[in-house]
Motif scaffolding. Structure first.
Motif, mmCIF file in Angstrom:
data_model
loop_
_atom_site.group_PDB
_atom_site.id
_atom_site.type_symbol
_atom_site.label_atom_id
_atom_site.label_comp_id
_atom_site.label_asym_id
_atom_site.label_seq_id
_atom_site.Cartn_x
_atom_site.Cartn_y
_atom_site.Cartn_z
ATOM 1 N N GLU A 110 3.458 24.617 34.236
ATOM 2 C CA GLU A 110 4.052 25.952 34.212
ATOM 3 C C GLU A 110 3.341 26.782 33.148
ATOM 4 O O GLU A 110 3.324 26.406 31.973
ATOM 5 C CB GLU A 110 5.546 25.869 33.911
ATOM 6 N N ARG A 112 3.073 30.658 31.556
ATOM 7 C CA ARG A 112 3.643 31.998 31.512
ATOM 8 C C ARG A 112 3.053 32.759 30.325
ATOM 9 O O ARG A 112 3.008 32.245 29.218
ATOM 10 C CB ARG A 112 5.161 31.942 31.389
ATOM 11 N N THR A 130 3.157 26.618 38.519
ATOM 12 C CA THR A 130 3.786 27.933 38.487
ATOM 13 C C THR A 130 3.049 28.791 37.467
ATOM 14 O O THR A 130 2.992 28.438 36.288
ATOM 15 C CB THR A 130 5.267 27.829 38.089
ATOM 16 N N ARG A 132 2.798 32.625 35.942
ATOM 17 C CA ARG A 132 3.474 33.919 35.862
ATOM 18 C C ARG A 132 2.870 34.711 34.702
ATOM 19 O O ARG A 132 2.817 34.224 33.578
ATOM 20 C CB ARG A 132 4.974 33.728 35.659
ATOM 21 N N GLU A 133 2.419 35.916 35.011
ATOM 22 C CA GLU A 133 1.765 36.768 34.020
ATOM 23 C C GLU A 133 0.578 36.040 33.387
ATOM 24 O O GLU A 133 0.471 35.913 32.163
ATOM 25 C CB GLU A 133 2.756 37.214 32.946
ATOM 26 N N THR A 152 2.585 34.604 40.313
ATOM 27 C CA THR A 152 3.254 35.890 40.169
ATOM 28 C C THR A 152 2.600 36.680 39.041
ATOM 29 O O THR A 152 2.445 36.156 37.927
ATOM 30 C CB THR A 152 4.749 35.692 39.846
ATOM 31 N N ASP A 153 2.203 37.920 39.338
ATOM 32 C CA ASP A 153 1.530 38.753 38.332
ATOM 33 C C ASP A 153 0.310 38.039 37.765
ATOM 34 O O ASP A 153 0.165 37.877 36.541
ATOM 35 C CB ASP A 153 2.489 39.123 37.193
ATOM 36 N N THR A 172 2.629 36.412 44.650
ATOM 37 C CA THR A 172 3.440 37.619 44.504
ATOM 38 C C THR A 172 2.763 38.501 43.466
ATOM 39 O O THR A 172 2.588 38.093 42.319
ATOM 40 C CB THR A 172 4.867 37.285 44.030
#
Length: 222
Positions: A110, A112, A130, A132-133, A152-153, A172
């Protein structure tokens, strides 16, 4: 999402608290405000460890495993990570600059608010991860596997993708427009929702046509 510029070690808000790593690596270990300066960690077993507000300068991770470890607010410059297991790890507010990741198993990780500046990622397994950003700035991503990953992002400004894989990826707000090259080996049909530029569309047209079984033929036999 604004792309932060690479920082120097002295610019880190916790730089004045850093203490040198003296070893050995513990499992699990807790490393807060530790500076891994030129550390060579071969076959290290650091699974389930916590690294927070720590810095890695010209360190080498070779083989070894850090499975299920957590990296919070870490800075890595000139770091080489080769053949190392980073599966199920968690990365929050991390910055990689001028680093190399090769043959790394990071599936189900993960990430982020992670930024890669001028890094080389070669044969990195991010299946089921995962992101994200996350931003890849001026990077080379060769044989990176995003299969089944949730993105995502995520952006790739100035980066080159070679033989990247996106089977069953879940993008996404993924922006590929500023990538310098899009070499996608698999998973074109799973990039629905990602944004590309018109020139990139023309570059990908042959692969897209092959994906949907479209025959492109200019010569006619009357």
């Amino acid at each position: 999402m604004r792309i932060p510029a690479p920082r120097e070690l002295a610019e880190l808000p916790y730089a004045h608290r850093l203490e040198p790593f003296t070893g050995p690596m513990e499992r699990p270990g807790a490393y807060e405000s530790v500076h891994f300066d030129g550390s060579v960690l071969e076959d290290a077993e650091g699974g389930r460890s916590l690294f927070s507000e720590s810095a890695f300068s010209s360190a080498v991770f070779e083989r070894g495993s850090f499975r299920r470890s957590r990296f919070d607010d870490v800075w890595l410059h000139g770091v080489r990570v080769v053949g190392t297991e980073l599966a199920d790890t968690t990365w929050l507010d991390a910055e990689f600059t001028a680093g190399v990741l090769a043959g790394v198993e990071a599936h189900d990780a993960e990430l982020r608010r992670v930024v890669f500046h001028q890094c080389k990622l070669d044969s990195v397994n991010l299946r089921g991860a995962t992101l994200r950003e996350v931003v890849f700035v001026d990077c080379l991503l060769r044989d990176v596997d995003f299969g089944g990953a949730a993105l995502t992002d995520v952006r790739f400004p100035g980066s080159t993708l070679e033989r990247a894989r996106f089977e069953r990826a879940r993008p996404t707000k993924v922006d590929l427009r500023d990538a310098t090259a899009l070499g996608i080996a698999a998973g074109l049909g799973d990039l629905g929702g990602a944004t590309i530029s018109t020139p990139q569309l023309f570059d990908l047209a042959p692969a897209l046509a092959g994906h949907i079984g479209l025959i492109v033929e200019d010569d006619r036999d009357d």
